[in-house]
Design a protein around this motif. Structure first.
Motif, PDB file in Angstrom:
ATOM      1  N   GLU A  75      53.430  26.059  64.866  1.00 47.23           N
ATOM      2  CA  GLU A  75      53.629  24.712  64.322  1.00 47.23           C
ATOM      3  C   GLU A  75      54.134  23.757  65.404  1.00 47.23           C
ATOM      4  OE1 GLU A  75      56.072  24.509  60.802  1.00 47.23           O
ATOM      5  OE2 GLU A  75      55.091  26.278  59.949  1.00 47.23           O
ATOM      6  N   CYS A  76      55.020  24.245  66.249  1.00 45.05           N
ATOM      7  CA  CYS A  76      55.570  23.429  67.330  1.00 45.05           C
ATOM      8  C   CYS A  76      54.459  22.954  68.265  1.00 45.05           C
ATOM      9  CB  CYS A  76      56.612  24.233  68.103  1.00 45.05           C
ATOM     10  SG  CYS A  76      57.198  23.396  69.590  1.00 45.05           S
ATOM     11  N   PHE A  77      53.603  23.867  68.687  1.00 42.38           N
ATOM     12  CA  PHE A  77      52.539  23.489  69.614  1.00 42.38           C
ATOM     13  C   PHE A  77      51.489  22.602  68.949  1.00 42.38           C
ATOM     14  CE2 PHE A  77      54.297  26.909  72.225  1.00 42.38           C
ATOM     15  CZ  PHE A  77      54.368  26.232  73.433  1.00 42.38           C
ATOM     16  N   LEU A  78      51.207  22.850  67.691  1.00 46.14           N
ATOM     17  CA  LEU A  78      50.275  21.958  66.986  1.00 46.14           C
ATOM     18  C   LEU A  78      50.832  20.543  66.904  1.00 46.14           C
ATOM     19  CD1 LEU A  78      49.048  24.311  64.113  1.00 46.14           C
ATOM     20  CD2 LEU A  78      47.717  23.504  66.081  1.00 46.14           C
ATOM     21  N   ALA A  79      52.106  20.452  66.563  1.00 46.37           N
ATOM     22  CA  ALA A  79      52.753  19.139  66.485  1.00 46.37           C
ATOM     23  C   ALA A  79      52.792  18.473  67.865  1.00 46.37           C
ATOM     24  CB  ALA A  79      54.166  19.272  65.921  1.00 46.37           C
ATOM     25  N   ALA A  80      53.072  19.250  68.887  1.00 47.56           N
ATOM     26  CA  ALA A  80      53.138  18.706  70.244  1.00 47.56           C
ATOM     27  C   ALA A  80      51.774  18.175  70.680  1.00 47.56           C
ATOM     28  CB  ALA A  80      53.630  19.769  71.214  1.00 47.56           C
ATOM     29  N   LEU A  81      50.736  18.941  70.429  1.00 47.31           N
ATOM     30  CA  LEU A  81      49.402  18.501  70.846  1.00 47.31           C
ATOM     31  C   LEU A  81      48.977  17.243  70.079  1.00 47.31           C
ATOM     32  CD1 LEU A  81      47.677  21.977  71.281  1.00 47.31           C
ATOM     33  CD2 LEU A  81      48.347  20.369  73.095  1.00 47.31           C
ATOM     34  N   ARG A  82      49.338  17.166  68.804  1.00 46.45           N
ATOM     35  CA  ARG A  82      49.032  15.954  68.024  1.00 46.45           C
ATOM     36  C   ARG A  82      49.825  14.752  68.516  1.00 46.45           C
ATOM     37  NH1 ARG A  82      48.830  19.526  63.476  1.00 46.45           N
ATOM     38  NH2 ARG A  82      51.035  19.184  63.126  1.00 46.45           N
ATOM     39  N   SER A  83      51.056  14.996  68.968  1.00 43.42           N
ATOM     40  CA  SER A  83      51.949  13.909  69.376  1.00 43.42           C
ATOM     41  C   SER A  83      51.879  13.600  70.867  1.00 43.42           C
ATOM     42  CB  SER A  83      53.397  14.278  69.037  1.00 43.42           C
ATOM     43  OG  SER A  83      53.537  14.518  67.671  1.00 43.42           O
ATOM     44  N   LEU A  84      51.080  14.325  71.584  1.00 43.98           N
ATOM     45  CA  LEU A  84      51.026  14.154  73.030  1.00 43.98           C
ATOM     46  C   LEU A  84      50.767  12.710  73.482  1.00 43.98           C
ATOM     47  CD1 LEU A  84      51.657  16.153  75.176  1.00 43.98           C
ATOM     48  CD2 LEU A  84      49.243  16.694  75.370  1.00 43.98           C
ATOM     49  N   PRO A  85      49.958  11.920  72.764  1.00 38.93           N
ATOM     50  CA  PRO A  85      49.776  10.534  73.195  1.00 38.93           C
ATOM     51  C   PRO A  85      51.080   9.721  73.200  1.00 38.93           C
ATOM     52  CG  PRO A  85      48.017  11.148  71.699  1.00 38.93           C
ATOM     53  CD  PRO A  85      49.021  12.280  71.692  1.00 38.93           C
ATOM     54  N   SER A  86      52.060  10.126  72.413  1.00 35.35           N
ATOM     55  CA  SER A  86      53.325   9.386  72.387  1.00 35.35           C
ATOM     56  C   SER A  86      54.382   9.995  73.318  1.00 35.35           C
ATOM     57  CB  SER A  86      53.873   9.333  70.960  1.00 35.35           C
ATOM     58  OG  SER A  86      54.210  10.631  70.521  1.00 35.35           O
ATOM     59  N   TYR A  87      54.042  11.087  74.010  1.00 39.29           N
ATOM     60  CA  TYR A  87      54.981  11.713  74.943  1.00 39.29           C
ATOM     61  C   TYR A  87      55.297  10.755  76.090  1.00 39.29           C
ATOM     62  CZ  TYR A  87      56.463  14.596  78.887  1.00 39.29           C
ATOM     63  OH  TYR A  87      57.136  15.089  79.970  1.00 39.29           O
ATOM     64  N   GLN A  88      56.585  10.612  76.399  1.00 38.89           N
ATOM     65  CA  GLN A  88      57.028   9.721  77.476  1.00 38.89           C
ATOM     66  C   GLN A  88      57.765  10.542  78.534  1.00 38.89           C
ATOM     67  OE1 GLN A  88      59.338   6.871  75.281  1.00 38.89           O
ATOM     68  NE2 GLN A  88      57.533   5.687  74.722  1.00 38.89           N
ATOM     69  N   PRO A  89      57.093  10.887  79.629  1.00 41.17           N
ATOM     70  CA  PRO A  89      57.702  11.758  80.639  1.00 41.17           C
ATOM     71  C   PRO A  89      58.965  11.189  81.289  1.00 41.17           C
ATOM     72  CG  PRO A  89      55.591  10.889  81.415  1.00 41.17           C
ATOM     73  CD  PRO A  89      55.743  10.478  79.989  1.00 41.17           C
ATOM     74  N   GLN A  90      59.140   9.883  81.276  1.00 44.76           N
ATOM     75  CA  GLN A  90      60.348   9.295  81.861  1.00 44.76           C
ATOM     76  C   GLN A  90      61.582   9.574  81.006  1.00 44.76           C
ATOM     77  OE1 GLN A  90      57.744   7.648  80.673  1.00 44.76           O
ATOM     78  NE2 GLN A  90      58.391   5.911  79.426  1.00 44.76           N
ATOM     79  N   LYS A  91      61.391   9.905  79.737  1.00 42.52           N
ATOM     80  CA  LYS A  91      62.523  10.197  78.847  1.00 42.52           C
ATOM     81  C   LYS A  91      62.955  11.659  78.908  1.00 42.52           C
ATOM     82  CE  LYS A  91      62.091   6.584  75.419  1.00 42.52           C
ATOM     83  NZ  LYS A  91      61.976   6.287  73.991  1.00 42.52           N
ATOM     84  N   GLY A 107      61.427  15.862  80.323  1.00 41.68           N
ATOM     85  CA  GLY A 107      60.378  16.727  80.835  1.00 41.68           C
ATOM     86  C   GLY A 107      59.597  17.336  79.680  1.00 41.68           C
ATOM     87  N   LEU A 108      58.419  17.814  79.961  1.00 39.39           N
ATOM     88  CA  LEU A 108      57.568  18.376  78.914  1.00 39.39           C
ATOM     89  C   LEU A 108      58.237  19.567  78.228  1.00 39.39           C
ATOM     90  CD1 LEU A 108      54.824  18.032  77.544  1.00 39.39           C
ATOM     91  CD2 LEU A 108      53.863  19.583  79.240  1.00 39.39           C
ATOM     92  N   ARG A 109      58.855  20.425  79.001  1.00 40.50           N
ATOM     93  CA  ARG A 109      59.539  21.597  78.430  1.00 40.50           C
ATOM     94  C   ARG A 109      60.651  21.155  77.483  1.00 40.50           C
ATOM     95  NH1 ARG A 109      64.018  24.851  79.930  1.00 40.50           N
ATOM     96  NH2 ARG A 109      63.744  27.018  79.332  1.00 40.50           N
ATOM     97  N   THR A 110      61.454  20.186  77.891  1.00 42.05           N
ATOM     98  CA  THR A 110      62.536  19.673  77.055  1.00 42.05           C
ATOM     99  C   THR A 110      61.974  19.039  75.791  1.00 42.05           C
ATOM    100  OG1 THR A 110      63.884  19.281  79.017  1.00 42.05           O
ATOM    101  CG2 THR A 110      64.530  18.123  77.011  1.00 42.05           C
ATOM    102  N   TRP A 111      60.885  18.307  75.932  1.00 41.05           N
ATOM    103  CA  TRP A 111      60.233  17.671  74.785  1.00 41.05           C
ATOM    104  C   TRP A 111      59.762  18.732  73.792  1.00 41.05           C
ATOM    105  CZ3 TRP A 111      54.770  16.915  73.561  1.00 41.05           C
ATOM    106  CH2 TRP A 111      54.537  15.919  72.589  1.00 41.05           C
ATOM    107  N   LEU A 112      59.219  19.837  74.300  1.00 47.59           N
ATOM    108  CA  LEU A 112      58.774  20.926  73.422  1.00 47.59           C
ATOM    109  C   LEU A 112      59.966  21.558  72.691  1.00 47.59           C
ATOM    110  CD1 LEU A 112      56.088  22.574  75.720  1.00 47.59           C
ATOM    111  CD2 LEU A 112      55.661  21.323  73.593  1.00 47.59           C
TER     112      LEU A 112
END
Length: 176
Positions: A51-67, A69-74
């Motif tokens: 579920e986490c990875f599905l949600a992450a892949l769906r939300s990836l367009p809103s991911y902001q790397p300046q806020k 890191g990807l690992r922390t976001w996950l």
């Protein structure tokens, strides 16, 4: 870091399955371990990780790397999945005969530790989602306060205060 950004770009811009697969493979074990430490159940951990990875892949367009890191976001997404899971979860008891008993003193200590963990988790689940997330990222994800603060876009002092107030409340409630 550069590789992560390439994956994100390929997934968002081109719908790249290869990049999505690489991202999931890279972080799957970490996220699964984080979730498993909190659920203690293999099936629940597998489901929540998916579920986490599905949600992450769906939300990836809103991911902001300046806020964050990807690992922390996950981990942030995983924390929310765990919080939601805990809200829906009902306590299940295992019959005593299902427990392997080797030494009665070890068994008693194990039961006491499990009971204390259950009570602490119950207390944490009754807190606001952000406080739960701080607790989970610090205790189960072993994140430093600075990274948690960055991921949650909050001052580090506020994150520390929330964590230490919660820990004091747990100690007071459990009498430790």
């Amino acid at each position: 870091m550069e590789q992560e950004q390439q994956w994100v770009h390929k997934i968002v811009r081109h719908g790249s399955r290869g990049a999505a697969d690489a991202l999931v493979r890279t972080y799957y074990d970490d996220i699964y371990a984080y979730v498993y430490r909190q659920t203690g159940n293999r099936e629940d951990a597998l489901d929540l990780t998916q579920e986490c990875f599905l949600a992450a892949l769906r939300s990836l367009p809103s991911y902001q790397p300046q806020k964050a890191g990807l690992r922390t976001w996950l981990y942030h997404i995983a924390s929310h999945k765990i919080i939601d899971h805990r809200r829906k979860q009902k306590i299940q008891f295992l019959p005593v005969e299902d427990q392997a008993i080797t030494d009665s003193r070890d068994f008693t200590e194990e039961i006491q530790n499990r009971e204390m963990l259950r009570k602490a988790e119950e207390l944490v689940c009754g807190m606001e989602p952000q406080v739960q997330e701080v607790y989970r990222m610090r205790v189960y994800g072993e994140y430093p306060f600075a990274e948690i603060a960055k991921a949650l876009a909050q001052p580090e002092s506020k994150i520390k205060a929330q964590y230490y107030r919660l820990m004091a409340k747990i100690r007071k409630t459990l009498g430790t």
